[in-house]
Design a protein around this motif. Structure first.
Motif, PDB file in Angstrom:
ATOM      1  N   ILE A  94       0.796  -1.360   0.065  1.00  0.00           N
ATOM      2  CA  ILE A  94       0.233   0.165   0.053  1.00  0.00           C
ATOM      3  C   ILE A  94       0.859   1.235   0.060  1.00  0.00           C
ATOM      4  CG2 ILE A  94      -1.955  -1.049   1.095  1.00  0.00           C
ATOM      5  CD1 ILE A  94      -1.179   0.063   3.649  1.00  0.00           C
ATOM      6  N   SER A  95       1.990   0.992  -0.698  1.00  0.00           N
ATOM      7  CA  SER A  95       2.925   2.364  -0.720  1.00  0.00           C
ATOM      8  C   SER A  95       2.158   3.531  -1.469  1.00  0.00           C
ATOM      9  CB  SER A  95       4.445   1.858  -1.355  1.00  0.00           C
ATOM     10  OG  SER A  95       4.171   1.290  -2.503  1.00  0.00           O
ATOM     11  N   GLU A  96       1.453   3.109  -2.488  1.00  0.00           N
ATOM     12  CA  GLU A  96       0.724   4.059  -3.174  1.00  0.00           C
ATOM     13  C   GLU A  96      -0.610   3.846  -2.769  1.00  0.00           C
ATOM     14  OE1 GLU A  96       1.842   4.245  -7.415  1.00  0.00           O
ATOM     15  OE2 GLU A  96       3.994   3.640  -6.837  1.00  0.00           O
ATOM     16  N   GLY A  97      -1.175   3.644  -1.608  1.00  0.00           N
ATOM     17  CA  GLY A  97      -2.446   3.219  -1.499  1.00  0.00           C
ATOM     18  C   GLY A  97      -3.013   2.071  -2.283  1.00  0.00           C
ATOM     19  N   TRP A  98      -4.279   2.051  -2.399  1.00  0.00           N
ATOM     20  CA  TRP A  98      -4.762   1.242  -3.055  1.00  0.00           C
ATOM     21  C   TRP A  98      -4.448   0.721  -4.286  1.00  0.00           C
ATOM     22  CZ3 TRP A  98      -7.631   1.290  -7.914  1.00  0.00           C
ATOM     23  CH2 TRP A  98      -7.849   2.544  -8.308  1.00  0.00           C
ATOM     24  N   LYS A  99      -3.627   1.822  -5.263  1.00  0.00           N
ATOM     25  CA  LYS A  99      -3.214   1.928  -6.453  1.00  0.00           C
ATOM     26  C   LYS A  99      -1.768   0.822  -6.551  1.00  0.00           C
ATOM     27  CE  LYS A  99      -5.152   5.273  -9.253  1.00  0.00           C
ATOM     28  NZ  LYS A  99      -5.439   5.014 -10.477  1.00  0.00           N
ATOM     29  N   SER A 100      -1.234   0.528  -5.630  1.00  0.00           N
ATOM     30  CA  SER A 100      -0.184  -0.539  -5.602  1.00  0.00           C
ATOM     31  C   SER A 100      -0.511  -2.012  -4.997  1.00  0.00           C
ATOM     32  CB  SER A 100       0.970   0.290  -4.777  1.00  0.00           C
ATOM     33  OG  SER A 100       0.497   0.541  -3.545  1.00  0.00           O
ATOM     34  N   LEU A 157     -11.041   2.565   0.510  1.00  0.00           N
ATOM     35  CA  LEU A 157     -10.504   2.199   1.751  1.00  0.00           C
ATOM     36  C   LEU A 157      -9.544   0.826   1.514  1.00  0.00           C
ATOM     37  CD1 LEU A 157     -13.474   2.112   4.354  1.00  0.00           C
ATOM     38  CD2 LEU A 157     -11.643   3.781   4.050  1.00  0.00           C
ATOM     39  N   CYS A 158      -8.553   0.921   2.194  1.00  0.00           N
ATOM     40  CA  CYS A 158      -7.541  -0.203   1.949  1.00  0.00           C
ATOM     41  C   CYS A 158      -6.680  -0.730   3.106  1.00  0.00           C
ATOM     42  CB  CYS A 158      -6.801  -0.538   0.629  1.00  0.00           C
ATOM     43  SG  CYS A 158      -5.455   0.817   0.639  1.00  0.00           S
ATOM     44  N   GLY A 159      -6.293  -2.007   3.218  1.00  0.00           N
ATOM     45  CA  GLY A 159      -5.699  -2.374   4.411  1.00  0.00           C
ATOM     46  C   GLY A 159      -4.985  -3.460   4.044  1.00  0.00           C
ATOM     47  N   ILE A 160      -4.124  -3.969   4.930  1.00  0.00           N
ATOM     48  CA  ILE A 160      -3.446  -5.349   4.691  1.00  0.00           C
ATOM     49  C   ILE A 160      -4.055  -6.345   5.674  1.00  0.00           C
ATOM     50  CG2 ILE A 160      -1.199  -6.501   4.798  1.00  0.00           C
ATOM     51  CD1 ILE A 160       0.326  -3.640   4.436  1.00  0.00           C
ATOM     52  N   VAL A 161      -3.836  -7.784   5.043  1.00  0.00           N
ATOM     53  CA  VAL A 161      -4.642  -9.020   5.757  1.00  0.00           C
ATOM     54  C   VAL A 161      -3.599  -9.368   6.604  1.00  0.00           C
ATOM     55  CG1 VAL A 161      -5.791 -11.321   5.787  1.00  0.00           C
ATOM     56  CG2 VAL A 161      -6.205  -9.366   4.004  1.00  0.00           C
TER      57      VAL A 161
END
Length: 261
Positions: free
Chosen positions: A141-147, A224-228
């Motif tokens: 998520i270094s570029e948000g959801w785009k990455s 919104l985004c996040g890592i599992v």
């Protein structure tokens, strides 16, 4: 209503027998709660039955008490085959931008047996209507959801409804109500906890059309985004005090709520 029975442990801020009576009254009124135990000393509520854990949590919160889901599992003393959690902590394309006021979300995954994964997602602060939910290939998520890469699609098939066909990462839509609150509970025979840890989940601005004509169901940009990440299942995290800050679970929860305002 789910056909599988769940066992969910909640930490509920209770101080007296009147609190216990209020919580008991709520639980007795929920369809799909087969049994429950309210422990005032431990400030713990354990619920069994097919009622969605996210719905139970909302009903308990409506009593005016802070409620935290400690974990989920299966009844009858059975173990689970893995658990994971995703906290939505990134917004748009810039990961340095904190979530806008009032926006938050959490997704929990419990592999209740080798075949079935329970997915329980709750979000708040989004616009009313349907928003697509997808597991993406990477946890970058270094570029948000785009990455975060494409939808998780190890079988290399076209986009679909996420239940019977399509990408394994296609989880359908969450419906957000007029108050900005949405929750989604899925029993998936395709998602496996051990395959998604380290990947990411993205909530999109538009509804997923669940068709195979595009790669993303016309669901638009991520909001919104996040890592599992791997997490404890039910009854594996019994601490009431945060080791980092020394605050109780409820103090931590209220602090996060205030920061989100």
């Amino acid at each position: 209503m789910s056909t599988k029975s769940f066992k969910t442990e909640f930490a509920v801020e209770m101080t007296c027998e009147s609190c216990v009576q209020d919580v008991t009254k709520v639980l007795k009124g929920i369809e799909g709660v087969n049994s429950f135990d309210v422990d005032l000393a431990e400030k713990k509520v354990v619920v069994e039955g097919p009622a969605p854990p996210s719905f139970i949590s909302r009903q308990l919160k409506d009593t005016g008490r802070t409620v935290i889901v400690r974990g989920q599992g299966v009844p009858d003393g059975q173990g689970h085959s893995g658990a994971a959690v995703c906290i939505f902590d990134c917004y748009g394309t810039d990961p340095t931008v904190i979530l806008p006021s009032g926006k938050s979300g959490l997704a929990r995954f419990v592999q209740v047996d080798q075949d079935t994964c329970l997915i329980d997602l709750t979000i708040q602060g989004l616009s009313p209507g349907k928003h697509g939910i997808h597991i993406h290939e990477t946890g970058d998520i270094s570029e948000g959801w785009k990455s975060t890469g494409d939808h998780y699609n190890p079988t290399n098939v076209s986009h679909g409804d996420g239940i019977h066909d399509g990408h394994i990462g296609d989880l359908g839509n969450v419906i957000v109500d007029e108050n900005g609150w949405g929750d989604l509970v899925i029993e998936s025979t395709r998602v496996k906890v051990w395959d998604i840890i380290g990947r990411s989940i993205v909530v999109t601005e538009n509804e997923d059309d669940l068709k195979d004509t595009t790669d993303d169901g016309n669901s638009g940009n991520g909001i919104l985004c996040g890592i599992v990440a791997r997490s404890a299942g039910a009854f594996e995290n019994t601490k009431l005090v945060c080791a980092c800050s020394g605050k109780t679970l409820w103090e931590e929860a209220r602090m996060l709520e205030e920061e989100a305002k």
